[in-house]
Scaffold this motif. Structure first.
Motif, PDB file in Angstrom:
ATOM      1  N   SER A  72       0.739  -1.231  -0.317  1.00  0.00           N
ATOM      2  CA  SER A  72      -0.111  -0.209  -0.262  1.00  0.00           C
ATOM      3  C   SER A  72       1.096   1.146  -0.315  1.00  0.00           C
ATOM      4  CB  SER A  72      -0.975  -0.153   1.133  1.00  0.00           C
ATOM      5  OG  SER A  72      -1.456   1.292   1.247  1.00  0.00           O
ATOM      6  N   GLY A  73       0.861   2.087  -1.148  1.00  0.00           N
ATOM      7  CA  GLY A  73       1.230   3.463  -1.397  1.00  0.00           C
ATOM      8  C   GLY A  73       0.643   4.498  -1.090  1.00  0.00           C
ATOM      9  N   SER A  74      -0.906   4.218  -0.071  1.00  0.00           N
ATOM     10  CA  SER A  74      -2.297   5.387  -1.053  1.00  0.00           C
ATOM     11  C   SER A  74      -1.764   6.272   0.524  1.00  0.00           C
ATOM     12  CB  SER A  74      -3.092   4.952  -0.287  1.00  0.00           C
ATOM     13  OG  SER A  74      -3.394   3.222   0.762  1.00  0.00           O
ATOM     14  N   GLY A  75      -2.382   6.904   0.500  1.00  0.00           N
ATOM     15  CA  GLY A  75      -2.171   7.728   1.862  1.00  0.00           C
ATOM     16  C   GLY A  75      -3.258   8.905   1.792  1.00  0.00           C
ATOM     17  N   SER A  76      -3.605   8.961   2.686  1.00  0.00           N
ATOM     18  CA  SER A  76      -5.127  10.298   3.410  1.00  0.00           C
ATOM     19  C   SER A  76      -4.147  12.165   3.656  1.00  0.00           C
ATOM     20  CB  SER A  76      -5.537   9.488   4.410  1.00  0.00           C
ATOM     21  OG  SER A  76      -6.727  10.077   5.136  1.00  0.00           O
ATOM     22  N   SER A  77      -5.078  12.691   2.917  1.00  0.00           N
ATOM     23  CA  SER A  77      -4.956  14.086   3.531  1.00  0.00           C
ATOM     24  C   SER A  77      -6.630  15.346   3.820  1.00  0.00           C
ATOM     25  CB  SER A  77      -3.813  14.853   2.399  1.00  0.00           C
ATOM     26  OG  SER A  77      -4.154  16.088   2.948  1.00  0.00           O
ATOM     27  N   ALA A  78      -6.229  15.414   4.534  1.00  0.00           N
ATOM     28  CA  ALA A  78      -7.059  16.564   4.736  1.00  0.00           C
ATOM     29  C   ALA A  78      -7.325  18.165   5.617  1.00  0.00           C
ATOM     30  CB  ALA A  78      -8.666  15.912   5.374  1.00  0.00           C
ATOM     31  N   LYS A  79      -7.433  18.942   4.840  1.00  0.00           N
ATOM     32  CA  LYS A  79      -7.154  20.012   5.592  1.00  0.00           C
ATOM     33  C   LYS A  79      -8.659  21.251   5.257  1.00  0.00           C
ATOM     34  CE  LYS A  79      -2.397  19.873   3.826  1.00  0.00           C
ATOM     35  NZ  LYS A  79      -1.065  20.833   3.553  1.00  0.00           N
ATOM     36  N   SER A  80      -8.601  21.538   6.185  1.00  0.00           N
ATOM     37  CA  SER A  80      -9.353  22.717   6.583  1.00  0.00           C
ATOM     38  C   SER A  80      -9.115  23.962   6.509  1.00  0.00           C
ATOM     39  CB  SER A  80     -11.091  22.113   7.667  1.00  0.00           C
ATOM     40  OG  SER A  80     -10.224  21.969   8.579  1.00  0.00           O
ATOM     41  N   TYR A  81     -10.169  25.768   6.003  1.00  0.00           N
ATOM     42  CA  TYR A  81      -9.639  26.594   6.931  1.00  0.00           C
ATOM     43  C   TYR A  81     -10.956  26.874   6.746  1.00  0.00           C
ATOM     44  CZ  TYR A  81      -5.566  24.873   4.258  1.00  0.00           C
ATOM     45  OH  TYR A  81      -4.187  24.148   3.987  1.00  0.00           O
ATOM     46  N   ALA A  82     -11.346  28.249   7.988  1.00  0.00           N
ATOM     47  CA  ALA A  82     -12.236  28.724   8.134  1.00  0.00           C
ATOM     48  C   ALA A  82     -11.734  30.341   8.730  1.00  0.00           C
ATOM     49  CB  ALA A  82     -13.067  28.227   9.397  1.00  0.00           C
ATOM     50  N   GLU A  83     -12.301  30.835   7.510  1.00  0.00           N
ATOM     51  CA  GLU A  83     -11.020  32.680   7.820  1.00  0.00           C
ATOM     52  C   GLU A  83     -12.268  33.797   7.200  1.00  0.00           C
ATOM     53  OE1 GLU A  83      -8.937  30.849   3.909  1.00  0.00           O
ATOM     54  OE2 GLU A  83      -8.191  30.790   5.922  1.00  0.00           O
ATOM     55  N   MET A  84     -13.058  33.884   7.855  1.00  0.00           N
ATOM     56  CA  MET A  84     -13.765  35.124   7.862  1.00  0.00           C
ATOM     57  C   MET A  84     -13.619  36.274   8.105  1.00  0.00           C
ATOM     58  SD  MET A  84     -17.438  35.571   5.964  1.00  0.00           S
ATOM     59  CE  MET A  84     -18.044  33.409   6.803  1.00  0.00           C
ATOM     60  N   THR A  85     -13.761  37.277   7.034  1.00  0.00           N
ATOM     61  CA  THR A  85     -13.923  38.652   7.421  1.00  0.00           C
ATOM     62  C   THR A  85     -15.398  39.139   8.438  1.00  0.00           C
ATOM     63  OG1 THR A  85     -11.950  39.126   6.377  1.00  0.00           O
ATOM     64  CG2 THR A  85     -12.916  40.958   7.696  1.00  0.00           C
ATOM     65  N   VAL A  86     -15.117  39.337   9.467  1.00  0.00           N
ATOM     66  CA  VAL A  86     -16.124  40.398  10.000  1.00  0.00           C
ATOM     67  C   VAL A  86     -16.206  41.523  11.089  1.00  0.00           C
ATOM     68  CG1 VAL A  86     -18.344  39.547  11.663  1.00  0.00           C
ATOM     69  CG2 VAL A  86     -16.968  37.524  10.707  1.00  0.00           C
ATOM     70  N   LYS A  87     -17.028  42.502   9.902  1.00  0.00           N
ATOM     71  CA  LYS A  87     -17.741  43.904  10.525  1.00  0.00           C
ATOM     72  C   LYS A  87     -18.191  44.861  10.429  1.00  0.00           C
ATOM     73  CE  LYS A  87     -12.712  44.599   8.128  1.00  0.00           C
ATOM     74  NZ  LYS A  87     -11.701  45.683   7.180  1.00  0.00           N
ATOM     75  N   ALA A  88     -18.511  45.278  11.723  1.00  0.00           N
ATOM     76  CA  ALA A  88     -19.653  45.998  12.497  1.00  0.00           C
ATOM     77  C   ALA A  88     -19.168  47.636  12.380  1.00  0.00           C
ATOM     78  CB  ALA A  88     -19.850  45.320  13.653  1.00  0.00           C
ATOM     79  N   GLU A  89     -19.985  48.146  12.407  1.00  0.00           N
ATOM     80  CA  GLU A  89     -18.762  49.309  12.608  1.00  0.00           C
ATOM     81  C   GLU A  89     -19.497  50.937  12.240  1.00  0.00           C
ATOM     82  OE1 GLU A  89     -14.212  48.883  10.868  1.00  0.00           O
ATOM     83  OE2 GLU A  89     -16.121  49.033   8.768  1.00  0.00           O
ATOM     84  N   ILE A  90     -19.579  51.704  12.369  1.00  0.00           N
ATOM     85  CA  ILE A  90     -19.963  53.476  12.385  1.00  0.00           C
ATOM     86  C   ILE A  90     -18.609  54.039  11.737  1.00  0.00           C
ATOM     87  CG2 ILE A  90     -20.882  55.727  13.235  1.00  0.00           C
ATOM     88  CD1 ILE A  90     -21.675  54.352  15.973  1.00  0.00           C
ATOM     89  N   ARG A  91     -18.914  54.525  10.818  1.00  0.00           N
ATOM     90  CA  ARG A  91     -17.962  54.705   9.354  1.00  0.00           C
ATOM     91  C   ARG A  91     -17.683  56.426   9.855  1.00  0.00           C
ATOM     92  NH1 ARG A  91     -17.698  50.244   4.872  1.00  0.00           N
ATOM     93  NH2 ARG A  91     -17.216  48.603   6.905  1.00  0.00           N
ATOM     94  N   GLY A  92     -16.684  57.172   9.195  1.00  0.00           N
ATOM     95  CA  GLY A  92     -17.285  58.656   8.371  1.00  0.00           C
ATOM     96  C   GLY A  92     -16.543  59.358   9.355  1.00  0.00           C
ATOM     97  N   GLU A  93     -16.697  60.592   9.419  1.00  0.00           N
ATOM     98  CA  GLU A  93     -16.672  61.742  10.153  1.00  0.00           C
ATOM     99  C   GLU A  93     -18.133  62.058  10.642  1.00  0.00           C
ATOM    100  OE1 GLU A  93     -14.169  61.863  12.497  1.00  0.00           O
ATOM    101  OE2 GLU A  93     -13.671  60.521  10.989  1.00  0.00           O
TER     102      GLU A  93
END
Length: 195
Positions: free
Chosen positions: A101-122
């Motif tokens: 057996s030369g078989s392999g198992s590879s699992a990779k997961s990425y959770a990468e969200m950008t979350v912003k709540a803002e009052i912007r401007g002047e």
């Protein structure tokens, strides 16, 4: 090989609106997304040299913001909420019942969200009672890599890699007037990697 990518872009805003006249103003941007990748490989006889590879990415952005004037007496309460619950799940299984057996198992997961709540401007934001600004993220990343060898010589490898890399921002700018001001940036993450 299985690859799943889910990267929504969610935006909710009020921009340059002088005529805001409501008892309560709520600006909400919400995301609930999941990326799921699953592979399964098996060799029963002879020589197995295959590999099972899974990649799952759950990302994108969720933004809620106010970029406008609010005059006194026109709004009693202001709420701005950006919330993301993203889930990346990758699972791979490789197995053989053969001689070599030369078989392999590879699992990779990425959770990468950008979350912003803002009052912007002047701008001047003048609210009678409360202002609540909340940016909330709950990223979950799971990677499962499984390898099974029933007989003979196994030379494969199992690799599991899970990460979360979410950016969470809650902020205000300008001239803010309110009875109470609450600013919350919160991330609750869950990471699981197993091989």
């Amino acid at each position: 090989i299985a690859i799943a990518n889910n990267k929504p872009v969610i935006k909710a805003s009020i921009v340059d609106s002088i005529g805001i006249k409501f008892k309560t103003v709520s600006i909400n941007a919400l995301s609930y997304n999941k990326s799921y990748a699953n592979t399964f490989g098996i060799n029963v006889g002879g020589i197995g040299v295959g590999a099972s590879v899974s990649r799952a990415t759950s990302g994108g952005s969720v933004e809620a913001w106010l970029d406008s004037v609010i005059l006194y007496g026109t709004v009693e309460a202001l709420s701005i909420l950006a919330q993301a619950n993203d889930n990346a799940y990758a699972e791979s299984t490789s197995g053989t019942g053969g001689i070599i057996s030369g078989s392999g198992s590879s699992a990779k997961s990425y959770a990468e969200m950008t979350v912003k709540a803002e009052i912007r401007g002047e701008h001047t934001v003048n609210v009678v009672n409360d202002i609540n600004i909340s940016a909330i993220a709950a990223p979950k990343s799971t990677a499962l890599a499984k390898g099974v060898n029933a007989a003979g010589l196994a030379v494969g490898a199992s690799e599991a890699w899970a990460t979360t890399d979410s950016e969470v921002t809650a902020s205000v700018s300008g001239f803010i007037y309110a009875m109470n001001l609450t600013i919350l940036a919160q991330k609750t993450q869950q990471v699981t990697a197993d091989n």
